[in-house]
Write a protein that holds these residues in place. Structure first.
Motif, PDB file in Angstrom:
ATOM      1  N   GLU A 196       0.845  -1.192   0.000  1.00 23.43           N
ATOM      2  CA  GLU A 196       0.000   0.000   0.000  1.00 23.43           C
ATOM      3  C   GLU A 196       0.889   1.254   0.000  1.00 23.43           C
ATOM      4  O   GLU A 196       1.735   1.419   0.885  1.00 23.43           O
ATOM      5  CB  GLU A 196      -0.920   0.004   1.215  1.00 23.43           C
ATOM      6  N   ARG A 221      -1.332   8.022  -0.568  1.00 27.24           N
ATOM      7  CA  ARG A 221      -1.670   8.919  -1.689  1.00 27.24           C
ATOM      8  C   ARG A 221      -0.737  10.137  -1.749  1.00 27.24           C
ATOM      9  O   ARG A 221      -0.676  10.846  -2.747  1.00 27.24           O
ATOM     10  CB  ARG A 221      -3.123   9.390  -1.549  1.00 27.24           C
ATOM     11  N   THR A 222      -0.014  10.377  -0.666  1.00 26.40           N
ATOM     12  CA  THR A 222       0.923  11.504  -0.649  1.00 26.40           C
ATOM     13  C   THR A 222       2.184  11.219  -1.455  1.00 26.40           C
ATOM     14  O   THR A 222       3.009  12.098  -1.649  1.00 26.40           O
ATOM     15  CB  THR A 222       1.336  11.808   0.800  1.00 26.40           C
ATOM     16  N   ARG A 244      -3.141   1.789  -3.830  1.00 26.90           N
ATOM     17  CA  ARG A 244      -3.480   2.790  -2.817  1.00 26.90           C
ATOM     18  C   ARG A 244      -4.263   2.133  -1.683  1.00 26.90           C
ATOM     19  O   ARG A 244      -4.025   2.403  -0.515  1.00 26.90           O
ATOM     20  CB  ARG A 244      -4.329   3.907  -3.442  1.00 26.90           C
TER      21      ARG A 244
END
Lengths: 527, 186
Positions: free
Chosen positions: B86, B89-90, B130
């Protein structure tokens, strides 16, 4: 419509109109044959082979009789394995005729059916005559009785009447229903197997001399032609396996049970078929047995300590019972096969009529028992030559049918790969975009060779056998022409729907679900 | 009467009776009758040929690999071992995550050993996403999986199993059969 399943407890109401050739809705045969019953249908022919063929084979193969049985046995294993796979995958009453119809089309199916019908009718007549012969062991006066009827000399009318009575008895028994005749087979089959086992065990333990077998093999090896003749006679035991296939539609849970009964039969057949000649040549000179063509097992048993004093009586009872159940297997096979051929419009649906009370194919039973009776009459009118003719035609029918079954086997592996196969013959390779079953290809070559041997060594077989097949081909053409059905082409059938119906009827739900899933997968693959 | 018993004759007799009785015993003992409903249930499980097993290298996910192997053993199902990395998102999806990748490879290696013990065909895959749950469900659909077997463990103390939220997502989205093996907190 083919093989429309109908529960026995809820048979179809009688149609107000006679069914047309394309709308036959037969009542399904009852599923009353147990594991033991399925096994003994086949075993009947095996036991009869020993009683009828042992003397003939030893007479021809002399000291090499065990080798002749072994050669025939190897081909028999291949035939047996192919039939095991096919009978378990397609548990219907047609046997070889159904496999060739499905794999190779209507016309080849008809030829196979005709070859098998030939075998079954001869099975009835030959073994009914032999059974009466063993019964006459207790009535020596009848054995020696003979009279003349016009140009026919030395006719044993009493023996003929006994044989015809036995054929009539078997017809009645089979009209009454498979439960009764299956029980008959089961009891006699069990008794006979026990008694044969006693003969083999006592013989090997107390009377057998291995040096005598070796000596006879070395000093009395037959000519090539005689040896192959012996091999072709030994082959008649193949029909036992076909009988299991024939009873498939009446066998409980056939897809599960038939592989077991069939493989067990292959093993038991080989045990007895190889034991008896080895035992015989280790106890008696080959020519002594050859002279006792009518009762070789009695001659053998007579030499065995402890049981020898009963030998004649035991062998006579054994012989009479086992060949009688073999004749009964012939009645069952012929009637069930015609039932199947009628369903598939290879012969007139007239044969399909099922007895209202007993649910058995009454017309087929009467018709083929009638033909068997005529064959028996000719046998008695012609003397020993007629018996030779029966054996000749028997071998022709068996080898022709099994040859075509091997071709169908290879075709079905590729045309119908989705049908669940509870047993699959081992040794398969993929080549040229096809699945090639190696053992079936070897079996095809072997049975082709056997058919050649039969045609070479059986002069009557090469005339009368093909004559019978041509007769059925003409009848087929007339029937198909009359009903505006394709002569050389095939009637369109929904095999997948039929197969689902067969498995549902047989209550083989595991294989049914397997089949449905395979069909779904095929549909998805095809988009 | 004097009797001579040959050794070979006695051996043949013994062989004969053993083979005959053994053959008949085997013949008379077929497998039990199966009803249509039972057959359908059995066959539907046997039809499972491709099983996806997400792992994070924790004991309960390795246990799920063992479970999947046992489910697929009879029909020789193919096991797809998958480790989802994972990525927040940054960060971009392709950001170097060498330590996490090493951990993923080690986890897949342990899972592979379990599959090899069962002699089943297998494939393994490290995939970046993600949200793990969404990605597992999508991969299962794209790869035409028949089943997803997911091991999770009850959250206890400070240890939070990332597969718990994943399980919820998979149950909502996946189009194939899903088996969640939830172990109690030990």
């Amino acid at each position: 419509m083919q093989n429309q399943p109908v529960a026995v407890d809820n048979p179809l109401p009688p149609s107000p109109n006679p069914p047309s050739s394309s709308t036959v809705k037969p009542t399904e045969l009852r599923r009353d044959v147990s594991i033991w019953g399925s096994f003994t249908w086949g075993y009947a022919d095996v036991g009869a082979d020993v009683y009828v063929a042992l003397g003939l084979v030893i007479g021809a193969a002399q000291g090499a009789a065990p080798l002749a049985f072994l050669v025939a046995g190897i081909v028999y294993i291949l035939v047996g394995l192919a039939h095991t796979e096919l009978a378990a995958a397609y548990p219907v009453s047609g046997g070889g005729q159904y496999y060739t119809l499905r794999g190779l089309g209507d016309f080849i199916g008809l030829i196979t059916g005709a070859a098998l019908l030939l075998d079954y009718t001869i099975c009835i007549s030959l073994f009914a005559v032999a059974s009466a012969g063993y019964i006459n062991f207790f009535f020596p006066v009848i054995q020696t009785y003979s009279t003349s009827i016009g140009p026919f000399k030395d006719v044993n009318l009493i023996w003929a009447a006994e044989s015809l009575s036995l054929i009539g008895l078997l017809a009645l028994l089979n009209i009454r229903g498979i439960r009764e005749s299956s029980l008959f087979n089961e009891l006699i089959g069990a008794t006979d197997m026990i008694l044969e086992t006693i003969v083999v065990l006592f013989g090997f333990l107390f009377a057998w001399k291995p040096a005598m077998v070796v000596t006879q093999y070395n000093t009395a090896f037959p000519t090539t032609e005689k040896f192959f003749y012996a091999v072709s006679v030994a082959i008649i035991s193949y029909v036992g396996l076909e009988s299991i296939s024939q009873a498939a539609q009446e066998t409980r849970r056939p897809a599960s049970i038939i592989p077991r009964t069939s493989i067990a039969l292959i093993i038991v057949v080989l045990l007895f078929a190889l034991s008896f000649p080895v035992l015989a040549l280790g106890i008696l000179p080959w020519d002594t047995i050859a002279k006792r063509e009518g009762d070789p097992v009695a001659a053998l048993a007579h030499e065995i300590p402890y049981i020898g004093f009963l030998a004649g009586h035991v062998a006579a009872i054994l012989g009479a019972t086992i060949v009688l159940i073999s004749a009964n297997t012939g009645v069952m096979g012929a009637s069930r096969l015609t039932y199947s051929m009628g369903e598939f419009q290879l012969v007139s649906p007239w044969f399909n009529a099922v007895h209202k009370k007993y649910h058995t194919p009454v017309r087929s039973i009467i018709f083929f028992c009638g033909i068997a009776a005529i064959q028996a009459i000719f046998a008695f009118l012609s003397g020993k030559g007629a018996m030779d003719m029966l054996v000749n035609m028997y071998a022709f029918g068996a080898t022709l049918a099994y040859l075509l079954v091997f071709v169908a086997f290879i075709a079905l592996r590729n045309k119908d790969p989705h049908a669940p196969r509870p047993y699959k013959v081992p040794l398969n390779i993929r080549a040229f975009g096809m699945e090639l079953p190696v053992l079936a290809i070897i079996g095809l070559i072997a049975t082709g060779g056997m058919l050649g041997i039969v045609l070479w060594t059986h002069p009557l077989g090469r005339i009368a056998g093909p004559g019978w097949v041509i007769f059925w081909m003409i009848a087929y053409c007339l029937y198909r022409k009359k009903n505006k059905l394709p002569l050389l082409g095939n009637i369109k059938r929904d095999w997948e729907k039929d197969h689902i119906a067969i498995l549902t009827s047989a209550e083989e739900f595991e294989y049914l679900e397997q089949y449905k899933m395979a069909l779904e997968k095929k549909a998805v693959t095809r988009g | 009467m004097s009797l001579e018993i040959s050794l070979l004759g006695a051996l043949i007799s013994l062989f004969f009776i053993l083979v005959l009785s053994g053959t008949l015993w085997w013949m008379l003992h077929p497998h039990a009758f199966v009803t249509q409903a039972a057959a359908k249930a059995r066959q539907s499980v046997l039809a499972v040929k491709k099983i996806m097993v997400p792992t994070v290298g924790l004991p309960h996910t390795e246990r799920s690999v063992e479970l999947a192997c046992r489910l697929g053993r009879k029909q020789m199902a193919e096991i797809y071992l998958i480790y989802i990395l994972e990525v927040p998102r940054t960060m971009p999806l392709g950001v170097p995550l060498s330590d996490a990748e090493k951990e993923a490879e080690a986890a897949l290696e342990r899972a592979t050993q379990i599959v090899l013990l069962h002699n089943l065909p297998m494939q393994k895959l490290i995939h970046r996403a993600r949200v793990a749950g969404d990605d597992i469900a999508k991969l299962a659909k794209d790869m035409e999986m028949d089943m997803i077997v997911l091991g999770i463990q009850e959250e206890a103390g400070s240890h939070i199993d990332p597969l718990n939220k994943t399980a919820n997502a998979i149950l909502k989205i996946a189009s194939c059969e899903v088996i969640i093996d939830k172990l109690p907190s030990s």
